[in-house]
Design a protein around this motif. Structure first.
Motif, PDB file in Angstrom:
ATOM      1  N   GLY A 210       9.136   0.955  35.638  1.00  0.00           N
ATOM      2  CA  GLY A 210       7.997   1.411  36.437  1.00  0.00           C
ATOM      3  C   GLY A 210       7.222   2.541  35.816  1.00  0.00           C
ATOM      4  N   GLY A 211       7.499   2.873  34.555  1.00  0.00           N
ATOM      5  CA  GLY A 211       6.780   3.945  33.878  1.00  0.00           C
ATOM      6  C   GLY A 211       5.790   3.405  32.871  1.00  0.00           C
ATOM      7  N   GLY A 212       5.609   4.143  31.783  1.00  0.00           N
ATOM      8  CA  GLY A 212       4.677   3.712  30.756  1.00  0.00           C
ATOM      9  C   GLY A 212       4.022   4.897  30.062  1.00  0.00           C
ATOM     10  N   ASN A 223       6.080  11.833  29.649  1.00  0.00           N
ATOM     11  CA  ASN A 223       7.324  12.501  30.031  1.00  0.00           C
ATOM     12  C   ASN A 223       7.695  12.264  31.487  1.00  0.00           C
ATOM     13  N   SER A 224       7.213  11.186  32.065  1.00  0.00           N
ATOM     14  CA  SER A 224       7.519  10.915  33.477  1.00  0.00           C
ATOM     15  C   SER A 224       9.009  10.677  33.662  1.00  0.00           C
ATOM     16  N   ALA A 225       9.456  10.837  34.891  1.00  0.00           N
ATOM     17  CA  ALA A 225      10.878  10.634  35.192  1.00  0.00           C
ATOM     18  C   ALA A 225      11.301   9.200  34.893  1.00  0.00           C
ATOM     19  N   GLU A 226      10.395   8.240  35.157  1.00  0.00           N
ATOM     20  CA  GLU A 226      10.697   6.831  34.882  1.00  0.00           C
ATOM     21  C   GLU A 226      10.899   6.594  33.387  1.00  0.00           C
ATOM     22  N   ASN A 227      10.064   7.270  32.591  1.00  0.00           N
ATOM     23  CA  ASN A 227      10.181   7.101  31.148  1.00  0.00           C
ATOM     24  C   ASN A 227      11.493   7.689  30.613  1.00  0.00           C
ATOM     25  N   VAL A 228      11.814   8.864  31.086  1.00  0.00           N
ATOM     26  CA  VAL A 228      13.045   9.510  30.634  1.00  0.00           C
ATOM     27  C   VAL A 228      14.254   8.661  30.993  1.00  0.00           C
ATOM     28  N   GLU A 229      14.280   8.140  32.207  1.00  0.00           N
ATOM     29  CA  GLU A 229      15.390   7.291  32.631  1.00  0.00           C
ATOM     30  C   GLU A 229      15.451   6.020  31.781  1.00  0.00           C
ATOM     31  N   GLY A 230      14.283   5.437  31.488  1.00  0.00           N
ATOM     32  CA  GLY A 230      14.246   4.203  30.707  1.00  0.00           C
ATOM     33  C   GLY A 230      14.765   4.394  29.293  1.00  0.00           C
ATOM     34  N   ILE A 231      14.332   5.450  28.622  1.00  0.00           N
ATOM     35  CA  ILE A 231      14.787   5.685  27.253  1.00  0.00           C
ATOM     36  C   ILE A 231      16.253   6.087  27.240  1.00  0.00           C
ATOM     37  N   ASN A 232      16.680   6.830  28.236  1.00  0.00           N
ATOM     38  CA  ASN A 232      18.100   7.168  28.305  1.00  0.00           C
ATOM     39  C   ASN A 232      18.954   5.913  28.474  1.00  0.00           C
ATOM     40  N   PHE A 233      18.455   4.931  29.201  1.00  0.00           N
ATOM     41  CA  PHE A 233      19.195   3.675  29.317  1.00  0.00           C
ATOM     42  C   PHE A 233      19.317   3.003  27.950  1.00  0.00           C
ATOM     43  N   THR A 404      18.896  15.264  20.317  1.00  0.00           N
ATOM     44  CA  THR A 404      17.901  15.997  21.103  1.00  0.00           C
ATOM     45  C   THR A 404      17.766  15.366  22.486  1.00  0.00           C
ATOM     46  N   ASP A 405      17.622  16.182  23.499  1.00  0.00           N
ATOM     47  CA  ASP A 405      17.417  15.672  24.854  1.00  0.00           C
ATOM     48  C   ASP A 405      16.056  14.995  24.929  1.00  0.00           C
ATOM     49  N   ILE A 406      16.014  13.752  25.417  1.00  0.00           N
ATOM     50  CA  ILE A 406      14.765  12.997  25.420  1.00  0.00           C
ATOM     51  C   ILE A 406      13.736  13.632  26.348  1.00  0.00           C
ATOM     52  N   GLN A 407      14.184  14.263  27.416  1.00  0.00           N
ATOM     53  CA  GLN A 407      13.255  14.955  28.311  1.00  0.00           C
ATOM     54  C   GLN A 407      12.524  16.065  27.551  1.00  0.00           C
ATOM     55  N   ASP A 408      13.261  16.856  26.777  1.00  0.00           N
ATOM     56  CA  ASP A 408      12.639  17.935  26.017  1.00  0.00           C
ATOM     57  C   ASP A 408      11.650  17.390  24.994  1.00  0.00           C
ATOM     58  N   ALA A 409      12.034  16.311  24.317  1.00  0.00           N
ATOM     59  CA  ALA A 409      11.166  15.741  23.287  1.00  0.00           C
ATOM     60  C   ALA A 409       9.869  15.197  23.891  1.00  0.00           C
ATOM     61  N   LEU A 410       9.978  14.523  25.030  1.00  0.00           N
ATOM     62  CA  LEU A 410       8.778  13.965  25.666  1.00  0.00           C
ATOM     63  C   LEU A 410       7.946  15.051  26.334  1.00  0.00           C
ATOM     64  N   ASP A 411       8.596  16.087  26.845  1.00  0.00           N
ATOM     65  CA  ASP A 411       7.851  17.225  27.402  1.00  0.00           C
ATOM     66  C   ASP A 411       6.972  17.862  26.326  1.00  0.00           C
ATOM     67  N   ALA A 412       7.525  18.000  25.127  1.00  0.00           N
ATOM     68  CA  ALA A 412       6.766  18.607  24.029  1.00  0.00           C
ATOM     69  C   ALA A 412       5.571  17.745  23.653  1.00  0.00           C
ATOM     70  N   LEU A 413       5.765  16.440  23.626  1.00  0.00           N
ATOM     71  CA  LEU A 413       4.656  15.544  23.304  1.00  0.00           C
ATOM     72  C   LEU A 413       3.588  15.594  24.389  1.00  0.00           C
ATOM     73  N   GLN A 414       4.004  15.586  25.645  1.00  0.00           N
ATOM     74  CA  GLN A 414       3.039  15.651  26.748  1.00  0.00           C
ATOM     75  C   GLN A 414       2.239  16.942  26.686  1.00  0.00           C
ATOM     76  N   ALA A 415       2.909  18.047  26.338  1.00  0.00           N
ATOM     77  CA  ALA A 415       2.191  19.333  26.241  1.00  0.00           C
ATOM     78  C   ALA A 415       1.129  19.289  25.145  1.00  0.00           C
TER      79      ALA A 415
END
Length: 419
Positions: A210-212, A223-233, A404-415
């Motif tokens: 449900g992300g993208g 860096n949406s929650a859906e994206n983080v969950e998807g990549i972690n899977f 690296t934590d995927i949340q941190d990596a995607l947060d940096a890209l979103q910023a």
């Protein structure tokens, strides 16, 4: 009398030379760069791949006054070659590549309306054209397309005694069953997080949750929650040993080789996989299915579309004549007599309606893929930051593979994108 004849002959020669000079001045040469899709591309355009001739020679024979300076360039070198030529004020007249937004935003491209004949433009699938619009202007036309689906080795699943997985939970269960049955000798699932296809992996697992890349308003939301969950899977599949061992370096071609050799049970691949496997000598009882998604979500195929675009050339002495020549190139390329052979040879899906009937007649399996393509999602390549996002999500995935934590990596890209 001899003197008179000599004078007449001299006059004729002068007139002939004058005519030749005029013809040379009147001739248009188009610089064309074509991406190399496979081993057949160069032969089709420049060798003997079109019924004993090639595209360049056939085009020039049927379009006197237009010459093609045509070059086929590997995807590995394509971006560097194009960027270097642009930097040196030597952009090609016609370019076949996947990206376009940066060129359009930098004012380098001609609007399609200035060179594409109306009849040909109406032949393109509207959903394809929509992927190349910025500010209500179409900047490129689709070259060809492919869609992705899950391919599976039906014999392996049958021998293990499992059904085709449709959800992530089922994928985990099936993968574990394959590991147990074959004692790790067959990889259950393939993942490519390389610089070649890492953006596709991001799409599979985020769209399937449900992300993208963007939110419902078309704004970047990597860096949406859906994206983080998807990549972690996806990362959990790797950590549990359900995939090929080196997703950061093993490209989709490596995965396809494993599948063709019977060493991989399932993978996400483009519609030309059967052709690829056959060329490798593989005899796999392969079937296709939808891409598994998280429980309650809908899996989505990735539509991949490359483009043909025309660059501005303010130094051209006759802009109208140049635009007309580019239009003739496109008309000739998309003529079903030429285009159907090109698309089917490389195993892609067509971008024009006129080619569909011929392709389905020669290969009925194309009909099913056209249905897939009609419902798939595309990368947001019309957004100017797409190149940055494409590389950014790959970097984030590869960093996550090393801890690296995927949340941190995607947060940096979103910023970077919104900052």
């Amino acid at each position: 009398m001899k003197k008179l004849i000599a004078l007449v002959l001299a006059a004729v020669m002068v007139c002939s030379l004058g005519t030749m000079a005029f013809a040379a001045e009147d001739e248009i040469t188009l610089d064309v760069i074509i991406a190399q899709y496979g081993p057949n591309t160069n032969d089709w355009f420049l060798g003997t791949g079109m019924d004993g001739t090639n595209f360049k020679d056939k085009f020039e024979a049927e379009n006197p006054g237009i010459k093609l300076n045509l070059e086929v360039v590997s995807w590995n070198d394509l971006y560097t070659v194009v960027d270097t030529r642009i930097t040196n004020n030597n952009a090609p007249d016609i370019l076949n590549i996947d990206v376009f937004a940066n060129y359009a935003n930098d004012g380098l491209l001609l609007p399609v309306s200035e060179y594409c004949p109306d009849e040909l433009f109406a032949d393109f699938f509207p959903s394809f054209i929509e992927q190349s619009i910025i500010d209500d202007t179409v900047w490129a036309v689709p070259d060809l397309a492919s869609a992705r689906a899950m391919f599976y080795n039906a014999d392996i699943l049958e021998e293990v005694g499992v059904d085709v997985p449709t959800t992530w939970a089922e994928l985990e269960d099936v993968s574990q069953a394959i590991i147990d049955y074959y004692d790790g000798e067959i990889y259950p699932w393939g993942i490519d997080m390389t610089t070649d296809e890492g953006q596709a992996a991001f799409a599979y697992y985020t769209w399937g949750n449900g992300g993208g890349f963007v939110d419902e308003n078309g704004e970047w939301a990597v860096n949406s929650a859906e994206n983080v969950e998807g990549i972690n899977f996806a990362l959990s599949l790797i950590e549990n040993g359900y995939t090929n061992p080196n997703p950061a370096t093993e490209t989709r071609y490596d995965l396809q080789d494993m599948f063709a050799a019977g060493k991989m049970a399932m993978l996400i691949a483009p519609n030309q996989l059967p052709t690829y496997v056959a060329d490798k000598g593989g005899e796999i009882n392969m079937q296709t299915a939808g891409i598994p998604a998280n429980e309650g979500k809908t899996g989505s195929s990735v539509g991949v579309m490359d483009r043909i675009m025309a660059f501005r050339d303010d130094s051209a002495p006759d802009q109208d004549a140049r635009n007309e020549a580019i239009g003739k190139f496109l008309t000739f390329f998309y003529d079903p007599e030429n285009y159907v052979g090109w698309v089917s040879m490389e195993g892609f899906l067509p971008a024009v309606n006129s080619a569909v009937e011929a392709l389905v007649a020669s290969d009925p399996s194309f009909a099913a893929w056209l249905d897939v393509l009609a419902t798939c999602q595309f990368y947001p390549a019309a957004k100017a930051e797409w190149d940055q996002v494409k590389q950014g999500v790959i970097n984030a995935e590869q960093s996550a593979l090393t801890g690296t934590d995927i949340q941190d990596a995607l947060d940096a890209l979103q910023a970077e994108l919104v900052g």
